[in-house]
Write a protein that holds these residues in place. Structure first.
Motif, PDB file in Angstrom:
ATOM      1  N   ARG A 163      26.752  16.192 -35.341  1.00 60.87           N
ATOM      2  CA  ARG A 163      27.895  16.129 -34.484  1.00 60.87           C
ATOM      3  C   ARG A 163      28.871  15.168 -34.794  1.00 60.87           C
ATOM      4  NH1 ARG A 163      25.623  15.571 -28.172  1.00 60.87           N
ATOM      5  NH2 ARG A 163      24.637  17.538 -28.783  1.00 60.87           N
ATOM      6  N   ASP A 210      15.205  14.395 -36.954  1.00 64.13           N
ATOM      7  CA  ASP A 210      15.558  15.380 -35.817  1.00 64.13           C
ATOM      8  C   ASP A 210      16.890  16.204 -36.564  1.00 64.13           C
ATOM      9  OD1 ASP A 210      15.860  16.898 -33.462  1.00 64.13           O
ATOM     10  OD2 ASP A 210      17.711  15.858 -33.183  1.00 64.13           O
ATOM     11  N   MET A 212      11.380  17.119 -36.620  1.00 63.01           N
ATOM     12  CA  MET A 212      10.928  16.728 -35.335  1.00 63.01           C
ATOM     13  C   MET A 212      10.104  17.966 -34.685  1.00 63.01           C
ATOM     14  SD  MET A 212      11.046  13.459 -34.922  1.00 63.01           S
ATOM     15  CE  MET A 212      10.864  12.938 -33.151  1.00 63.01           C
ATOM     16  N   ASN A 213       8.786  17.790 -34.157  1.00 62.78           N
ATOM     17  CA  ASN A 213       8.450  18.392 -33.072  1.00 62.78           C
ATOM     18  C   ASN A 213       8.840  18.440 -31.871  1.00 62.78           C
ATOM     19  OD1 ASN A 213       6.476  19.754 -34.900  1.00 62.78           O
ATOM     20  ND2 ASN A 213       4.859  18.376 -34.477  1.00 62.78           N
ATOM     21  N   GLU A 214       8.815  19.357 -30.800  1.00 62.31           N
ATOM     22  CA  GLU A 214       9.413  19.194 -29.753  1.00 62.31           C
ATOM     23  C   GLU A 214       8.394  18.256 -28.954  1.00 62.31           C
ATOM     24  OE1 GLU A 214       9.723  22.443 -26.683  1.00 62.31           O
ATOM     25  OE2 GLU A 214      11.077  23.542 -28.396  1.00 62.31           O
ATOM     26  N   PHE A 215       8.819  17.323 -28.177  1.00 62.87           N
ATOM     27  CA  PHE A 215       8.006  16.547 -27.514  1.00 62.87           C
ATOM     28  C   PHE A 215       7.358  17.435 -26.331  1.00 62.87           C
ATOM     29  CE2 PHE A 215       7.597  13.570 -23.697  1.00 62.87           C
ATOM     30  CZ  PHE A 215       6.836  12.291 -24.395  1.00 62.87           C
ATOM     31  N   PRO A 244      13.592  15.799 -29.565  1.00 67.30           N
ATOM     32  CA  PRO A 244      13.813  16.922 -28.913  1.00 67.30           C
ATOM     33  C   PRO A 244      12.824  17.236 -27.801  1.00 67.30           C
ATOM     34  CG  PRO A 244      13.089  17.574 -31.152  1.00 67.30           C
ATOM     35  CD  PRO A 244      13.056  15.704 -30.877  1.00 67.30           C
ATOM     36  N   SER A 281      19.609  19.290 -25.812  1.00 65.65           N
ATOM     37  CA  SER A 281      20.379  20.239 -26.683  1.00 65.65           C
ATOM     38  C   SER A 281      19.676  21.119 -27.371  1.00 65.65           C
ATOM     39  CB  SER A 281      20.946  19.286 -27.675  1.00 65.65           C
ATOM     40  OG  SER A 281      21.970  18.347 -27.078  1.00 65.65           O
ATOM     41  N   HIS A 310      15.078  23.553 -30.167  1.00 64.52           N
ATOM     42  CA  HIS A 310      15.746  22.182 -29.404  1.00 64.52           C
ATOM     43  C   HIS A 310      15.881  20.960 -30.491  1.00 64.52           C
ATOM     44  CE1 HIS A 310      13.274  23.349 -25.641  1.00 64.52           C
ATOM     45  NE2 HIS A 310      13.821  24.428 -26.107  1.00 64.52           N
ATOM     46  N   ILE A 311      16.975  20.305 -30.263  1.00 67.48           N
ATOM     47  CA  ILE A 311      17.136  19.256 -31.009  1.00 67.48           C
ATOM     48  C   ILE A 311      17.373  17.888 -30.278  1.00 67.48           C
ATOM     49  CG2 ILE A 311      18.316  20.538 -32.922  1.00 67.48           C
ATOM     50  CD1 ILE A 311      21.190  19.709 -31.790  1.00 67.48           C
ATOM     51  N   GLY A 312      17.281  16.725 -30.789  1.00 65.66           N
ATOM     52  CA  GLY A 312      17.227  15.340 -30.205  1.00 65.66           C
ATOM     53  C   GLY A 312      18.673  14.849 -29.721  1.00 65.66           C
TER      54      GLY A 312
END
Lengths: 443, 443
Positions: free
Chosen positions: A382, A414, A419-422, B56, B358, B366-368
């Protein structure tokens, strides 16, 4: 899509306003940067407070925090990193210190520090002083191992023999010229059951320091130095007592294959202790005259060899700040920038670039102002809109906030799609998601 | 002056840079938005990291966090929300899972996942497969309840009979095609006194999954699907083990009368479990083709009926992101915007609008990265200066910082004139002020 990650730390990168430069060293040179500006133009940017805003971190705590370790429970003490940086290994129960050969003058009962580096004493002299002092320690049958490293620096390891040891003791180095060498004492808050061990450790190290003055002050080489008008290395002054803690390896913690390229022993120590693979680079010294080209090639080599996380550390920015050389710091940043080009051409890559803390080249010491940070990715991400990398722009275009050390790895991971989803948990292993506030969360 | 609050969550609203759109989907469409831009023009704006920057979140953890619940101690596990979303109720000691009917292929000892949704298997087929499997479970006298919900999805509830159960077990779903179905195991850090219960639960669910493959793989309907070239639903794969926890109701926690309008079962589950009143809306499906007009009317109805907090959830933005349909996501945001006009005309109102996380329409997950958020109020507040709502503008005009989930409710409540001064306490009840640090504070 799993991208690879390169994490670049320019030690002590952030700074404060320097009148002659009309800005910080980085701001002074920021528009001339080419490759770093390429990174920030396609990256997120913001500010990083490695420990917390206003807190000037030591380099070892800052790195540990950025790598996702909880300082409150996992920080083993500076001495441990120094030992590992020198290629030593600690056994269970041992206490390691970093020490300086310093110059002191006896005034009444006090030993007053006149030079904290004994005039940056030459390697062969320091080496010989320490070798001879080893004999004294042996004669006194003291359970200690001592190593000279570079110039005035060395590592000292206490071994448990007459009872357990504890690293919960204060430094003997007052960190200031004109002050007396301190007696080491147990930390006030040391728990009852560890207090005796801490007292034993403090007594031992105090005895060793006293011995070192008695022996070194009369040493022939020091008399010679005085005759030459040089400050003698007439005492060893230890600090940063530490004991090896059980740190989960970085690779296991984050699920990446990790390597590092660094010159300075402390950074090698940190990276080795958390199990990163070392990519040796000839001429990578941790000094201003280091092999920057070779270090960047080392990063590329590590990526080629299949490492998916590479930590690159460059020390010179911090050294020049401590020496109050603002302009030289700016020039060194420019020089680093010129060598980063190959990294900007990588595909499937995430690059983080920041400092481990700000070092004021006005005051010559670490300060607690946040450090600019960028997170580049060749696709996605971004972009913040910043076109040049500086403290000013990372505040103006900030699109991630003022983050803390433990936010760095989640952001890198991320952006790399790692990253895994929380909330999901396909593995029974403890998954550490360390939030902005240093609190490890596990679901 | 107590204002009423409408809190709008566009699921997975934030995104990353999409080359074809030269920005995120929201940035692509932001200048064309009318009503949302009316809100942001009179509102504060900033960025929201529902759990923490770089993390995420799953939708359930993100919502719970935004509603002011402490994930570290109050998160009951995904399965619980799924069960409540389907109108089921859990009894004490029961463990709920969400499951998928999936397609696996046997390779040696492993069952390799080929399609995580069995080709989005049709409702009647899935229904029949599950109904028949119920008989098998009964024949084996297993203490389990199983429900088909929609397409490939279902809910499974284990009942304590041969001893206590525990939800501290890992997912069997690796969340990735080509990977084998996992054995569920107790979490590494499960405390000693719960370990036996966790083992019992894992053994039971592992047995059920094995049985499901043995039975479903030979099922006539699956043979027929294979003949038709369709992937069979030949196994059930559970995940998100959860047990009901004692959650203080939202109304009690925040002192408001709360209602919700939502289509997706998970969001209904979250809102029901924390005791929000449901406003049913015909045609609110949680899909892209949902009754947006009806949902907004539902919000107005709730306000008319005296509810002073209304949560409106719209799912389509997330679904389109998972399907990597960036342009359609942008268009759907525009469509939502067109329906929000009645809300911009309300008096004595505070409106929050954001996403729960996001979701990258580039990566389909899903991202963080933080989500843009706005806080509108018809009078007062503190307008940020932003004229259009987007990730970029919420960074550029940011006047609240990068906030965390637990900051959302205090900000909404405060703008509505509903917060007590911190330090004052007119009621003997425990007043939870959950700060930016995810730490519940009580005075």
């Amino acid at each position: 899509m799993h991208k690879r990650i390169v994490f670049i730390v320019l030690d002590g990168l952030g700074d404060e306003y320097i009148p002659q430069l009309k800005g910080t060293p980085l701001e002074y040179v920021s528009k001339e940067l080419i490759n770093i500006n390429k990174l920030v133009s396609r990256g997120l940017c913001g500010l990083l407070a490695p420990v917390s805003v206003g807190i000037p971190p030591s380099s070892d705590t800052a790195h540990l925090s950025m790598f996702g370790y909880d300082l409150a429970v996992e920080y083993p003490g500076r001495g441990v990193f120094e030992a590992y940086g020198e290629g030593l290994e600690l056994k269970e129960g041992e206490v390691a210190f970093r020490f300086n050969l310093e110059t002191v003058e006896k005034k009444g009962n006090h030993l007053i520090i006149r030079d904290r580096r004994a005039g940056r004493i030459e390697d062969p002299i320091a080496e010989k002083l320490i070798e001879d002092f080893k004999r004294v320690l042996k004669e006194h049958d003291l359970p200690v191992e001592i190593h000279h490293t570079v110039e005035h620096r060395g590592t000292l390891i206490l071994k448990p023999r007459d009872g357990k040891l504890s690293p919960k003791i204060s430094d003997m180095d007052p960190h200031e010229v004109g002050q007396p060498v301190l007696q080491s004492e147990p930390y006030e808050e040391t728990p009852e059951n560890e207090l005796e061990n801490a007292k034993r450790t403090a007594d031992l190290i105090n005895r060793i320091v006293r011995l070192s003055y008695e022996f070194l002050n009369d040493h022939e080489l020091n008399k010679q130095r005085i005759a030459e008008g040089k400050p003698p290395g007439n005492i060893i002054v230890p600090r940063g007592a530490g004991m090896k803690t059980k740190l989960r390896s970085f690779s296991e913690k984050w699920g990446v294959k990790a390597a590092f390229v660094a010159g300075g022993p402390l950074y090698k120590g940190v990276a080795r202790l958390i199990g990163m693979h070392e990519i040796p680079v000839p001429g990578a010294t941790g000094k201003v005259k280091t092999n920057l080209k070779g270090k960047v090639e080392g990063v590329l080599k590590a990526l080629d060899e299949g490492y998916d996380f590479v930590f690159l550390h460059i020390k010179g920015t911090d050294t020049l700040s401590h020496d109050k050389k603002s302009l030289e710091k700016a020039q060194f940043i420019k020089k680093i920038d010129e060598h980063l080009e190959p990294l900007t051409e990588l595909k499937d890559i995430v690059i983080g670039l920041t400092g481990d803390h700000s070092t004021s080249s006005l005051q010559g010491k670490h300060i607690g102002l946040p450090v600019p940070i960028l997170f580049y990715t060749d696709i996605g991400g971004r972009p913040s809109g910043a076109k040049a990398f500086s403290e000013h722009n990372c505040a103006k275009y900030n699109n991630i906030g003022v983050i803390r050390g433990p936010d760095v790895m989640p952001l890198l991971m991320d952006l790399a799609g790692r990253m895994n989803e929380f909330g999901l948990r396909p593995s029974p292993k403890r998954v550490l998601y360390i939030g902005a506030f240093g609190r490890p969360l596990s679901l």
